[in-house]
Design an enzyme around this catalytic site. Structure first.
Site, short mmCIF file in Angstrom:
data_model
loop_
_atom_site.label_atom_id
_atom_site.label_comp_id
_atom_site.label_asym_id
_atom_site.label_seq_id
_atom_site.Cartn_x
_atom_site.Cartn_y
_atom_site.Cartn_z
N SER A 125 0.84 -1.19 0.00
CA SER A 125 0.00 0.00 0.00
C SER A 125 0.88 1.25 0.00
CB SER A 125 -0.92 0.01 1.22
OG SER A 125 -1.68 1.19 1.26
N GLY A 140 -4.86 5.75 -2.89
CA GLY A 140 -6.23 5.77 -3.38
C GLY A 140 -7.24 6.11 -2.30
#
Length: 933
Positions: free
Chosen positions: A71, A299
């Site tokens: 991530s 995101g």
């Protein structure tokens, strides 16, 4: 980029775990694969460093989470610079907010550090771990043990080695890499520091770690302990030290760990930029430098408990979505209306209202948060929420439990909800105030700046300021984040954007599960449906008329090279009609619109074909121009060279005239005058001429005043010199040649018998009709029995006579001169002469002993005969014999012939002691042979 020579950017968006980072890798690999077809070493080096930098930044900027093994916890924007050929020549990386807001609490702290620190623990060699005072078990360290339950398919050992190798390839030195490891180890040890209280005094319970930190940070142990337990405060000119409470010490410890990691990451990004950035690039020399930007940023996130960090991340995605809406949906439809293109408006959701909700001055959430942080006194998160309720109560996309009392999903004095473009998100205000402040004490900055490690010291430049100099309030995290997002959007807006939308199929990291409803929701909030509608109803390509003509005008004969139509719009229409694409185009006020990509591809194919022909034509014209320029330069150089040569020749002639002006009046006619150095253009010519013409002029000047008899004597001497030069030491050239020595007044051989010789010669002249006497002298004849007798020789222009001086010069033998085939003389002082005849009855005589002492007449005899035969008026009337032909050739070439019958005359060696008895004469001994008919 290469076609239009325009900067572009690629915006990769999607939820966390949708594959944005992997998409950016594919883009980088694709660029690396299609560039540098010539395999230039420098371009390969740049490509390799760009790819390796991605590996390093992932290791330091990504984290393992429950939803994603890799991530991105930071926003990365990489500009790749290309030269005019389309090969990468460098780049620049910008990082947007390294999740500073995520590091204030342990529950978020481990998420950020777990990825890299577990690589260090599980992949580093034992020797490195021992030097850093750490062990392999992640559970031994408070900052990362909470994340130990996260499962991952990543090989930490292989990743650690890959990161270490990548740092070496990029250009990190060994000391720099070691400093990175020390900082990571110091962060791990900081997490294990615990504080206790002894009365009113705060203490460090595990003091051994202070010594370890001192070694890793290259500073003093007492300074480390003081910075952890005390805070220096300046009040006016006074400086006091305030001791931390146990809670404040723990808070400062975590803030230091967060700041060290953030500074480390920023330093790594800066170090990579120093290596990969374009250096010494001049557009005037190397061509235009174009750029492709690749944006990979975190995101949109919706968690069970969303705090300040999720709020910042979602605001970032709102800004990027707004850029997409502004450039793709809003501006495109407005452009159709502005250009007068028939268009049916397509509705879409404009999230500008949400962006204003967050960043608007004085009313936005960031402004309210900053205002709360600047208030004097104790400010709580509840006070901040009340400020939001007061200013945003009527906003359609904001609500809280106070504004919606019946909404039981929101807690009183804790939660507020924002309706984002991707869905509703509930945020907890707990920790907003603390996370927004800069909580790093100045004591830590001075501690690390005073480190003896130069790399660590360079990460903390503000530490050189004293406590009294630090007066300016630092910017809050919200302001820094907002400014970075505004800068990012401005950077993207100045380029031509392309979008990559990543769709996450499921939340369980499964490659085989595809949740239709989840994917449909992502497609809707990303605005892809509206985008497809606009693209299908609109036009795939648009361009202003001048730029369109500039690119495609060579396709049509009406527009190449320049059109004479009323306007560029009419010219574009004529071009499209000529290509048969008029049905697929629309013509606005300032732009032409092409609906399908197929038309554009066809135009590009026709253009590429014409460009080849144009290039060939330009090459022909340019080569002709270069050839003419080269010819004009060569011609000009030749004219200059000829003029210079004429100048040098004239100058030389003037100098010669000046030096030899009065040579006629000089005693030696100028023989002592030195010739000037000739120029190069005359040097070879003068080398030949100076050996001939001056000598001939001097000779002509000397002999023009001579009488005919003297002239004949000089010519005879010249002939003698040409024939016998170098063969005899004395040729008699220094005395006057009398010729007829038997009757000469100056040198008579026999004065008593001169009258008898005169009578005999007169009788012979009457009888044989000769014109003049060439040579006469007393000689000693040697017969075949080696006996010598006194004789006399008379040579006229018709006969050779042998006479007996003892019998009043009675002729003993008469040989016509044309019967004489050759003449041989000896090289010694004996003055031996052999007259060769056709009947081989040679006449051998010797002049030595019959002439005055030290007087040689051999040269006179040879020169007289040669001079006589040169004066023959009709050489062709002579009898045709081999010797006559050889003599004729010799008279024309001025070179004495080599007689083939030379060995026939070496019989002189048998005469006796006259030459060399008992030995065959060698080439040096054999007399020089003068051959004539």
């Amino acid at each position: 980029m290469k076609r239009r020579n325009k900067d572009t950017c690629i915006v990769i968006s999607g939820e966390s775990g949708a594959g944005k980072t992997e998409a950016s890798k594919y883009i980088m690999q694709y660029i690396a694969a299609i560039t540098n077809p010539n395999q230039r070493a420098e371009v390969e080096r740049v490509k390799n460093m760009l790819l390796k930098s991605n590996c390093v930044l992932e290791a330091f900027g990504n984290a393992k989470t429950n939803r994603n093994d890799n991530s991105s916890r930071f926003g990365k924007y990489m500009d790749i610079n290309f030269d005019f050929k389309g090969d990468p020549i460098g780049g620049h990386i910008s990082n947007y907010l390294l999740e500073k807001v995520k590091m204030h609490f342990i529950c978020f702290f481990f998420l950020f550090f777990l990825y890299l620190l577990t690589q260090l623990l599980r992949g580093a060699p034992d020797s490195l771990l021992r030097s850093l005072h750490i062990q392999k078990d992640p559970a031994a360290y408070n900052y990362i043990k909470v994340g130990g339950h996260i499962k991952s398919c990543i090989n930490d050992g292989a990743d650690f080695k890959a990161v270490a190798d990548a740092m070496k390839v990029i250009g990190f030195t060994g000391d720099e890499i070691q400093t990175v490891y020390k900082i990571l180890a110091a962060i791990l040890h900081l997490g294990n520091l615990t504080f206790g209280v002894d009365g009113d005094v705060t203490l460090i319970e595990n003091t051994k770690l202070v010594s370890v930190l001192r070694e890793l940070l290259s500073t003093k142990e007492e300074n480390v302990e003081k910075a952890l337990l005390y805070r220096t405060v300046a009040t006016g000119r006074d400086v006091i030290e305030k001791q931390h409470t146990e809670q404040e010490a723990s808070y400062g410890r975590d803030a230091l760990a967060k700041a060290m990691y953030e500074r480390l990451f920023c330093w790594i990004v800066g170090r990579i930029n120093d290596i990969i950035e374009v250096k010494n690039y001049d557009a005037r020399v190397h061509g235009k430098n174009t750029v492709i930007g690749v944006l990979d940023i975190y995101g949109f996130e919706i968690f069970q408990n969303n705090s300040f960090e999720q709020f910042c991340i979602n605001y970032c995605n709102e800004k990027l979505q707004q850029l997409f809406i502004q450039l793709v949906l809003k501006q495109e439809q407005e452009e159709y209306q502005r250009e007068g293109i028939p268009w049916k408006h397509i509705d879409y959701f404009n999230n500008q209202i949400i962006v204003d909700l967050v960043e608007q001055q004085h009313k936005g959430i960031f402004s309210v948060l900053d205002e709360a942080c600047m208030n004097v006194g104790k400010v709580t998160d509840e006070v901040f929420l009340q400020g939001l309720n007061g200013k945003l109560a009527k906003h359609a996309h904001y609500t809280s439990r106070k504004l919606s009392p019946t909404d039981k999903n929101l807690e009183f004095d804790r939660d507020f909800r924002i309706r984002h473009y991707a869905g509703d998100v509930v945020y907890s205000v707990v920790g907003f105030i603390d996370k927004n402040k800069d909580t790093l004490f100045q004591d830590f900055k001075r501690l690390l700046y005073n480190s003896s490690n130069t790399v660590l010291k360079a990460m903390w430049p503000e530490g050189k300021l004293s406590i009294t100099e630090v007066t300016k309030r630092p910017l809050t995290a919200a302001t820094l984040f907002k400014n970075s997002m505004i800068s990012l959007v401005e950077n993207l807006a100045c380029k031509e954007p392309y979008y990559v939308r990543c769709i996450k199929p499921n939340d369980v990291k499964s490659p085989l599960l595809f949740e239709i409803e989840r994917c449909r929701h992502q497609v809707e909030y990303l605005g892809l449906l509206e985008n497809v509608r606009v693209r299908r109803a609109g036009f795939a390509y648009r361009q202003t008329y001048p730029r369109f003509l500039q690119r495609y005008k060579m396709i049509s004969e009406f527009t190449w090279p320049n059109h004479d139509l009323p306007s560029d719009r009419e010219a574009v229409k004529k071009l499209m009609q000529g290509c048969g694409f008029d049905h697929d185009a629309a013509y606005g006020k300032t732009k032409v619109f092409i609906r399908t990509p197929r038309t554009l591809f066809s135009l590009e194919e026709q253009r590429a074909e014409m460009v080849q022909r144009i290039v060939l034509f330009l090459q022909k014209v340019w080569r002709g121009t270069i050839a003419r320029m080269r010819y004009r330069r060569m011609r000009a150089a030749l004219v200059i060279l000829q003029a210079y040569r004429r100048y040098k020749v004239k100058s030389y002639i003037r100098e010669v005239n000046r030096r030899f002006k009065n040579v006629r009046s000089m005693k030696d006619y100028g023989r002592h005058v030195k010739w000037p150095t000739p120029p190069k253009v005359l040097r070879n010519f003068l080398f030949v001429c100076l050996d001939v013409f001056p000598s001939r002029w001097w000779a002509w000047t000397l002999i023009k005043g001579l009488s005919p008899e003297e002239t004949l004597q000089v010519r005879a001497k010249v002939a003698c010199l040409e024939a016998l030069k170098g063969q005899r030491a004395d040729l008699g050239l220094q005395r006057a040649w009398e010729g007829n020595y038997l009757v000469s007044r100056g040198k008579r051989d026999s004065p008593d018998t001169a009258a008898s010789f005169t009578l005999v010669s007169s009788e012979l002249q009457r009888k044989d009709k000769f014109m003049r006497v060439l040579f006469s002298s007393n000689v000693r004849k040697i017969n075949r029995f080696h006996k010598a007798e006194d004789r006399a020789v008379l040579i006229t222009d018709r006969h050779l006579y042998k006479m007996d001086p003892l019998k009043q010069y009675k002729p003993m033998k008469s040989i016509p001169l044309y019967n004489v085939t050759g003449l041989s003389v000896s090289p010694g002082k004996d003055q031996l002469v052999v007259f060769h005849t056709k009947d081989s009855r040679d006449l051998v005589v010797c002049l030595q002993g019959m002439v005055p002492a030290n007087e040689s007449r051999i040269g006179e005899l040879v020169g007289t005969l040669l001079g006589h035969f040169k004066r023959l008026p009709e050489i062709d009337n002579l009898p045709s014999t081999p010797h006559v032909e050889m003599l004729a050739r010799w008279l024309h070439t001025k070179k004495p012939p080599v007689r083939p019958e030379l060995q026939q005359h070496t019989q002189l060696g048998r005469v006796g002691d006259i030459i060399h008895p008992g030995r065959r004469p060698s080439g040096a001994d054999v007399c020089t042979e003068m051959t004539r008919s």
